[in-house]
Motif scaffolding. Structure first.
Motif, PDB file in Angstrom:
ATOM      1  N   ASN A 150       1.641   7.864  -0.493  1.00 57.06           N
ATOM      2  CA  ASN A 150       2.672   7.545   0.858  1.00 57.06           C
ATOM      3  C   ASN A 150       1.888   6.677   1.919  1.00 57.06           C
ATOM      4  OD1 ASN A 150       4.556   8.838  -0.532  1.00 57.06           O
ATOM      5  ND2 ASN A 150       3.976  10.904   0.240  1.00 57.06           N
ATOM      6  N   CYS A 151       2.601   6.035   2.542  1.00 62.85           N
ATOM      7  CA  CYS A 151       2.224   5.319   3.698  1.00 62.85           C
ATOM      8  C   CYS A 151       1.398   6.275   4.667  1.00 62.85           C
ATOM      9  CB  CYS A 151       3.253   4.583   4.490  1.00 62.85           C
ATOM     10  SG  CYS A 151       2.475   3.887   5.808  1.00 62.85           S
ATOM     11  N   LEU A 158       4.805   4.847  -1.798  1.00 64.35           N
ATOM     12  CA  LEU A 158       4.282   3.559  -1.947  1.00 64.35           C
ATOM     13  C   LEU A 158       4.288   3.339  -3.400  1.00 64.35           C
ATOM     14  CD1 LEU A 158       1.441   3.342   0.704  1.00 64.35           C
ATOM     15  CD2 LEU A 158       3.510   2.415   0.997  1.00 64.35           C
ATOM     16  N   PHE A 163       1.342  -2.493  -0.973  1.00 67.71           N
ATOM     17  CA  PHE A 163       0.616  -1.563   0.129  1.00 67.71           C
ATOM     18  C   PHE A 163      -0.757  -2.357   0.404  1.00 67.71           C
ATOM     19  CE2 PHE A 163      -0.937  -0.087  -3.951  1.00 67.71           C
ATOM     20  CZ  PHE A 163      -2.275   0.016  -3.854  1.00 67.71           C
ATOM     21  N   PHE A 171      -1.051   1.889   3.412  1.00 62.64           N
ATOM     22  CA  PHE A 171      -0.238   1.702   4.341  1.00 62.64           C
ATOM     23  C   PHE A 171       0.898   0.787   3.494  1.00 62.64           C
ATOM     24  CE2 PHE A 171      -3.826   2.238   6.951  1.00 62.64           C
ATOM     25  CZ  PHE A 171      -3.689   3.449   7.754  1.00 62.64           C
ATOM     26  N   CYS A 172       2.038   0.963   4.236  1.00 65.94           N
ATOM     27  CA  CYS A 172       3.207   0.170   3.701  1.00 65.94           C
ATOM     28  C   CYS A 172       2.936  -1.116   4.293  1.00 65.94           C
ATOM     29  CB  CYS A 172       4.574   0.612   3.954  1.00 65.94           C
ATOM     30  SG  CYS A 172       4.977   0.859   5.602  1.00 65.94           S
ATOM     31  N   CYS A 175       3.670  -1.002   8.258  1.00 65.76           N
ATOM     32  CA  CYS A 175       2.620  -0.398   9.111  1.00 65.76           C
ATOM     33  C   CYS A 175       1.261  -0.977   8.714  1.00 65.76           C
ATOM     34  CB  CYS A 175       2.518   0.984   8.505  1.00 65.76           C
ATOM     35  SG  CYS A 175       4.097   1.994   8.959  1.00 65.76           S
ATOM     36  N   GLY A 176       0.999  -1.609   7.807  1.00 63.19           N
ATOM     37  CA  GLY A 176      -0.397  -2.184   7.778  1.00 63.19           C
ATOM     38  C   GLY A 176      -0.547  -3.465   8.636  1.00 63.19           C
TER      39      GLY A 176
END
Length: 179
Positions: A150-151, A158, A163, A171-172, A175-176
């Motif tokens: 997951n993120c 994810l 990702f 991170f997704c 968010c990344g």
């Protein structure tokens, strides 16, 4: 009838086994030559043996304790074990009738094998095993349980998604890019 052809010596009982007759003193163990009399015996390959001699000659030795297996026992990968000797090399619990995994010729229960040798999830640090159809995600040198992939910021799964990685985090895309 001449004395030498009589079936029974004076003071000796006549023994019968499998349709053959012996003087009591002639009915002996093939190995140790002790009279069998009315003691338990085991017949094999045209020979009669007392139980201790039969075990020494024909019984399998336990891989673990090196003693004869007289009854029961388990055969694992063509190796004989006493049921009570077939134990997990980690926790020492009995493995007879249980699922186990061998490593370096030593048996382990699934839990011990997982804790000692399985890869650990990068998120939850628990062992990753393929038992029960479990699936996992692997990227470079790290592995995750499918439900742990997951993120690191928003927690969205994810699996099957693009990702980004930054240091140890995943991170997704959204968010990344913010980080």
């Amino acid at each position: 009838m001449p004395q030498s052809h009589r079936m029974q010596l004076q003071g000796s009982r006549k023994m019968e086994f499998k349709g053959k007759f012996w003087h009591e003193t002639c009915f002996v163990c093939q190995r140790c030559q002790k009279p069998i009399g009315t003691e338990p015996l085991i017949s094999k390959e045209n020979g009669n043996y007392c139980v201790p001699c039969f075990q020494k000659l024909f019984a399998h030795l336990c891989v673990s304790c090196k003693k004869e297996i007289t009854t029961g026992g388990v055969n694992v990968r063509d190796q004989p074990w006493h049921r009570e000797c077939f134990l997990c090399a980690g926790c020492k619990k009995p493995l007879s009738g249980q699922r186990f995994i061998s490593k370096d010729e030593r048996p382990y229960c699934v839990a011990c094998f997982s804790n000692l040798f399985a890869e650990k999830c990068a998120a939850c640090t628990q062992p990753i095993t393929a038992f029960g159809g479990a699936t996992f995600v692997s990227f470079e040198e790290r592995q995750w349980h499918r439900n742990c992939f997951n993120c690191g910021k928003c927690g969205v799964s994810l699996v099957g998604q693009g990702f980004l990685t930054q240091r140890d985090g995943i991170f997704c895309r959204d968010c990344g890019l913010e980080a």
